[in-house]
Design a protein around this motif. Structure first.
Motif, mmCIF file in Angstrom:
data_model
loop_
_atom_site.group_PDB
_atom_site.id
_atom_site.type_symbol
_atom_site.label_atom_id
_atom_site.label_comp_id
_atom_site.label_asym_id
_atom_site.label_seq_id
_atom_site.Cartn_x
_atom_site.Cartn_y
_atom_site.Cartn_z
ATOM 1 N N LYS A 85 0.683 -0.792 -0.193
ATOM 2 C CA LYS A 85 -0.102 0.045 0.216
ATOM 3 C C LYS A 85 0.602 0.954 0.240
ATOM 4 C CE LYS A 85 -3.762 2.203 2.104
ATOM 5 N NZ LYS A 85 -5.115 1.789 3.461
ATOM 6 N N SER A 94 -4.344 5.752 -5.943
ATOM 7 C CA SER A 94 -5.275 5.113 -5.174
ATOM 8 C C SER A 94 -5.659 4.065 -4.734
ATOM 9 C CB SER A 94 -6.446 6.368 -4.183
ATOM 10 O OG SER A 94 -7.424 5.963 -3.180
ATOM 11 N N ALA A 96 -8.499 0.606 -4.647
ATOM 12 C CA ALA A 96 -9.727 0.570 -4.101
ATOM 13 C C ALA A 96 -10.045 -0.805 -3.150
ATOM 14 C CB ALA A 96 -10.345 0.679 -5.455
ATOM 15 N N LYS A 97 -9.318 -1.992 -3.839
ATOM 16 C CA LYS A 97 -9.751 -2.521 -3.053
ATOM 17 C C LYS A 97 -8.454 -3.312 -2.643
ATOM 18 C CE LYS A 97 -12.435 -7.058 -4.436
ATOM 19 N NZ LYS A 97 -12.929 -7.674 -5.376
#
Length: 112
Positions: A85, A94, A96-97
């Motif tokens: 991350k 960014s 999302a999952k």
């Protein structure tokens, strides 16, 4: 199983039709509730293997056999997820999952 496999199974078991829109709504609700995972690379759904656990779980990693199509759910360590991350966020992207789907050959198929 896919949404359409679920619809077919519903019809066989209940001798009644289930619309595709209804099936997708139900599956989306189950995904949101954390009871089912959507495997996007193969467009199928899988019950969470941790339904009855009461402790926190790691991010899911799915090992998908390209020969027999069996799926095994394993967890990714929180440390590794944090590192990934952080690396992703440095690019300005960014996430999302947090779910990883890997395709390969399972041990049973490799023996054949």
């Amino acid at each position: 199983m896919s949404a359409y496999e679920l619809i077919d199974q519903y019809q066989v078991q209940n001798d009644d039709a289930l619309s595709s829109m209804t099936a997708y709504r139900i599956l989306d609700m189950l995904v949101e509730a954390g009871l089912v995972h959507k495997l996007t690379t193969i467009n199928q759904y899988l019950c969470c293997s941790h339904l009855l656990c009461e402790h926190d779980h790691q991010a899911p990693e799915f090992l998908i056999c390209v020969r027999c199509h069996r799926v095994k759910e394993v967890g990714i360590s929180n440390k590794l997820v944090s590192e990934l991350k952080s690396s992703i966020e440095k690019t300005g992207f960014s996430l999302a999952k947090q779910q990883l789907e890997l395709h390969g050959v399972c041990a049973d198929c490799a023996e054949e």
